[in-house]
Each structure stands twice: as structure tokens, then as C-alpha cells.
Design a protein around this motif. Structure first.
Motif, PDB file in Angstrom:
ATOM      1  N   ASN A 254       0.991  -1.052  -0.163  1.00  0.00           N
ATOM      2  CA  ASN A 254       0.146  -0.135   0.025  1.00  0.00           C
ATOM      3  C   ASN A 254       0.626   1.294  -0.144  1.00  0.00           C
ATOM      4  O   ASN A 254       0.348   2.244   0.488  1.00  0.00           O
ATOM      5  CB  ASN A 254      -0.924   0.033   1.143  1.00  0.00           C
ATOM      6  N   LEU A 255       2.063   1.424  -0.266  1.00  0.00           N
ATOM      7  CA  LEU A 255       3.048   2.259  -0.454  1.00  0.00           C
ATOM      8  C   LEU A 255       3.399   2.641  -2.021  1.00  0.00           C
ATOM      9  O   LEU A 255       3.806   1.641  -2.697  1.00  0.00           O
ATOM     10  CB  LEU A 255       4.159   2.295   0.496  1.00  0.00           C
ATOM     11  N   VAL A 256       3.324   3.704  -2.511  1.00  0.00           N
ATOM     12  CA  VAL A 256       3.747   3.985  -3.916  1.00  0.00           C
ATOM     13  C   VAL A 256       5.405   4.032  -3.784  1.00  0.00           C
ATOM     14  O   VAL A 256       5.876   4.652  -3.046  1.00  0.00           O
ATOM     15  CB  VAL A 256       3.186   5.174  -4.097  1.00  0.00           C
ATOM     16  N   ALA A 257       5.836   3.283  -4.849  1.00  0.00           N
ATOM     17  CA  ALA A 257       7.346   2.993  -4.827  1.00  0.00           C
ATOM     18  C   ALA A 257       7.993   4.146  -5.552  1.00  0.00           C
ATOM     19  O   ALA A 257       7.402   4.505  -6.519  1.00  0.00           O
ATOM     20  CB  ALA A 257       7.721   1.516  -5.169  1.00  0.00           C
ATOM     21  N   LEU A 258       9.115   4.774  -5.102  1.00  0.00           N
ATOM     22  CA  LEU A 258       9.689   5.691  -5.782  1.00  0.00           C
ATOM     23  C   LEU A 258      10.640   5.232  -6.968  1.00  0.00           C
ATOM     24  O   LEU A 258      11.346   4.149  -6.749  1.00  0.00           O
ATOM     25  CB  LEU A 258      10.488   6.605  -5.053  1.00  0.00           C
ATOM     26  N   ARG A 259      10.389   5.834  -8.344  1.00  0.00           N
ATOM     27  CA  ARG A 259      11.096   5.261  -9.181  1.00  0.00           C
ATOM     28  C   ARG A 259      12.777   5.976  -9.263  1.00  0.00           C
ATOM     29  O   ARG A 259      13.741   5.421  -9.835  1.00  0.00           O
ATOM     30  CB  ARG A 259      10.747   5.718 -10.447  1.00  0.00           C
ATOM     31  N   GLY A 260      12.638   7.230  -9.120  1.00  0.00           N
ATOM     32  CA  GLY A 260      14.014   7.884  -8.945  1.00  0.00           C
ATOM     33  C   GLY A 260      13.775   9.426  -8.618  1.00  0.00           C
ATOM     34  O   GLY A 260      12.747   9.879  -8.301  1.00  0.00           O
ATOM     35  N   TYR A 261      15.028  10.218  -8.595  1.00  0.00           N
ATOM     36  CA  TYR A 261      15.153  11.500  -8.375  1.00  0.00           C
ATOM     37  C   TYR A 261      15.812  12.360  -9.209  1.00  0.00           C
ATOM     38  O   TYR A 261      16.773  11.753  -9.801  1.00  0.00           O
ATOM     39  CB  TYR A 261      15.337  11.795  -6.846  1.00  0.00           C
ATOM     40  N   CYS A 262      15.785  13.674  -9.090  1.00  0.00           N
ATOM     41  CA  CYS A 262      16.747  14.404  -9.714  1.00  0.00           C
ATOM     42  C   CYS A 262      17.157  15.771  -8.937  1.00  0.00           C
ATOM     43  O   CYS A 262      16.052  16.332  -8.172  1.00  0.00           O
ATOM     44  CB  CYS A 262      15.958  15.191 -11.172  1.00  0.00           C
ATOM     45  N   MET A 263      18.432  16.118  -9.100  1.00  0.00           N
ATOM     46  CA  MET A 263      18.921  17.590  -8.311  1.00  0.00           C
ATOM     47  C   MET A 263      19.653  17.992  -9.389  1.00  0.00           C
ATOM     48  O   MET A 263      20.468  17.450 -10.158  1.00  0.00           O
ATOM     49  CB  MET A 263      19.681  17.196  -7.255  1.00  0.00           C
ATOM     50  N   ALA A 264      19.436  19.460  -9.808  1.00  0.00           N
ATOM     51  CA  ALA A 264      20.148  20.103 -10.817  1.00  0.00           C
ATOM     52  C   ALA A 264      20.104  21.436 -10.537  1.00  0.00           C
ATOM     53  O   ALA A 264      19.177  22.100  -9.588  1.00  0.00           O
ATOM     54  CB  ALA A 264      19.467  19.881 -12.097  1.00  0.00           C
ATOM     55  N   ASN A 265      21.093  22.403 -10.940  1.00  0.00           N
ATOM     56  CA  ASN A 265      21.128  23.711 -10.954  1.00  0.00           C
ATOM     57  C   ASN A 265      21.108  24.558 -11.860  1.00  0.00           C
ATOM     58  O   ASN A 265      22.005  24.182 -12.915  1.00  0.00           O
ATOM     59  CB  ASN A 265      22.380  24.023 -10.027  1.00  0.00           C
ATOM     60  N   THR A 266      20.035  24.992 -12.422  1.00  0.00           N
ATOM     61  CA  THR A 266      19.917  25.582 -14.038  1.00  0.00           C
ATOM     62  C   THR A 266      20.117  27.017 -13.894  1.00  0.00           C
ATOM     63  O   THR A 266      19.576  27.490 -12.939  1.00  0.00           O
ATOM     64  CB  THR A 266      18.577  25.210 -14.370  1.00  0.00           C
ATOM     65  N   PRO A 267      20.447  27.637 -15.047  1.00  0.00           N
ATOM     66  CA  PRO A 267      20.742  29.033 -15.016  1.00  0.00           C
ATOM     67  C   PRO A 267      19.212  29.839 -14.939  1.00  0.00           C
ATOM     68  O   PRO A 267      19.034  31.005 -14.616  1.00  0.00           O
ATOM     69  CB  PRO A 267      21.441  29.289 -16.142  1.00  0.00           C
TER      70      PRO A 267
END
Length: 274
Positions: A169-182
Motif C-alpha cells: 500500500n505504498l507508492v514506490a519511488l522510481r528516482g529523483y533529480c537534483m540540478a542547478n539550472t541558470p
């Protein structure tokens, strides 16, 4: 030690002058007792005994120092080896998950440059978008607001911990993203599977047109309670959900409830912060 031996000789019924007493105490035979010579021998033995005792103490102190540094070096070496073998906590957790670190351009392409038409949820910490990955998989993408690079390490660690949790009963995470954009600034994004029937809030208060029967409502309530109980009491470390509401309960194609754990700020890793 010598005064005690002498006291024992005096207490003997034959006295210290008896040859049998000397033989009993020192295994010496044919020894004549002379008080003067005995006193001079004791006075000569005292400096020798003191010197021997000092030497023994120096040796013991040197051994204690050697043992301390050797033991400390061994402990440090074993600790370093265990760290190399096991790695930090985030590495251990990361090895047990299949999280994908997405590139920001791929996230942007999946959401149509974060088009408003793809928004499927809104909250105080950011919007949730419907996205389509390059392989055609439909996903839900949450983009957090007001992010800075200062909390990236904590964010990635907690996402790894949440991704290691598995429950029906828990949604599984696929991934994540961290970025620094101008243009957009610092970005933090998490990706999970898309639930086709939206949230419980949509069915109870929205305009979906669907009516949930009482057996279905009971199934949703029981599944929701199971997922929440696992987060709070079954998961290690315990994850305290701090935003319990109908919009965070997602429904799959069979109307089975799934707790949405997309909202990173709405979680509290109890064991990691004690």
C-alpha cells in the motif's frame, strides 16, 4: 619482604639464630647467625631492591604504553576496514534500491517543459506533473519549490531511505533529480509510478463522476490504515507521515489505496534523527 621473613624467624620457637630456621626460610645450611652481618646485608639489599622495583615499574609502564598504542592502532585499522567494506549509510541503502538519478532535461521533456496541462496535483511544497518517459512509461513527477543546494545531501539520503521501503500500500519511488539550472534555479524532483484513478480526494470531493460503494470505501480505509501502520511501526527506520489527507491516498486501476510518499518535506525519518 625481608622484614616479614625476619619477623617469621623471630616468631619461630628456635629463634633466628638457629641453623634450621635459616635452612627452612632460605634453604641455606651451615650458616652462622651474626646480628651485625645480618644488619649490613639488609641495608645493602634495600638499594638493590629499590632499583629492581623501579626497573620493573619502568618496564610495566613501557609495556602499558606500547599496548595502548598497538590496541588503538588495531581498532582504528579494523574500523577503517569495516567502513571501506560497508560504506556510509547512504551507500548501503543506495545499493539495496533501484533508484534512478534522472537528468533534468529528461524530466523537462517528460512533462512538456512542466506544462500546466500536465499538472495533476498541487501542494504547499510544489506541483505534481504527469510525465511520460522516453520508453513510454507514465509517471508522476513532483517538483519542489524554493530549493537550495544546502540541503541536497539530506534530501538524497532521505529519498534513498524512503525508496528502500516496500509495502503493498505504498507508492514506490522510481528516482529523483537534483540540478542547478541558470533559468529555473536549483531543482529537486522525485519520480514515481502514476496511479490511473487519481487520489481519494478526487473521488470524494472532485468532479470525477464516480461513486464509491461502501465495500470499496471499506477496502480503501483498511488498505490506507495498513500502509500508514507500516510506515509508522513496521519500517526501519520508522517514517512518520506528517501530511495525512485524502489527496495523498492514490488509487490504482482496482481502486486499491496507495499512500503517496512523494512529499519529502511531509516525512520524518524518526530513527535517523534521534
Amino acid at each position: 619482604m625481608l622484614p616479614f621473613i625476619y619477623a617469621a624467624a623471630v616468631a619461630n620457637r628456635f629463634g633466628p639464630q638457629d641453623s634450621s630456621t635459616a635452612f627452612c626460610l632460605f634453604l641455606l645450611s651451615n650458616v652462622s647467625y651474626s646480628p651485625a652481618s645480618h644488619g649490613s646485608s639488609i641495608s645493602a639489599a634495600i638499594p638493590a631492591g629499590i632499583a629492581a622495583g623501579c626497573a620493573v615499574l619502568v618496564l610495566l609502564a613501557a609495556y602499558a604504553v606500547w599496548y595502548y598504542f598497538i590496541h588503538r592502532r588495531r581498532r582504528k585499522r579494523s574500523w577503517t576496514q569495516s567502513r571501506r567494506q560497508s560504506g556510509p549509510l547512504s551507500d548501503q541503502i543506495g545499493a539495496s534500491t533501484t533508484l534512478i538519478k534522472f537528468v533534468f532535461d529528461d524530466i523537462r521533456a517528460a512533462t512538456g517543459n512542466f506544462s500546466r496541462e500536465n499538472i495533476i496535483g498541487q501542494g504547499g511544497f510544489g506541483n505534481v506533473y504527469k510525465g511520460v518517459l522516453s520508453d513510454g512509461t507514465e509517471v508522476a513527477i513532483k517538483r519542489f519549490k524554493n530549493c537550495s543546494a544546502a540541503g541536497d545531501s539530506s534530501f538524497s539520503h532521505e529519498v534513498e531511505v524512503i525508496a528502500s521501503v516496500r509495502h503493498v500500500n505504498l507508492v514506490a519511488l522510481r528516482g529523483y533529480c537534483m540540478a542547478n539550472t541558470p533559468m529555473e534555479g536549483h531543482q529537486r524532483i522525485i519520480v514515481c509510478d502514476l496511479m490511473p484513478n487519481g487520489s481519494l480526494h478526487d473521488h470524494l470531493f472532485g468532479h470525477t463522476g464516480s461513486k464509491l460503494s461502501w465495500p470499496v470505501r471499506q477496502k480503501i480505509a483498511v488498505g490506507t490504515a495498513r500502509g500508514l501502520a507500516y510506515l509508522h511501526y513496521g519500517a526501519q527506520p520508522a517514517i512518520i507521515h506528517r501530511d495525512i489527507k485524502a489527496s495523498n491516498i492514490l488509487l490504482d486501476e482496482n481502486l486499491r489505496p496507495w499512500w503517496q510518499i512523494l512529499a519529502w518535506q511531509d516525512m520524518h525519518l524518526k530513527a535517523c534523527r534521534m
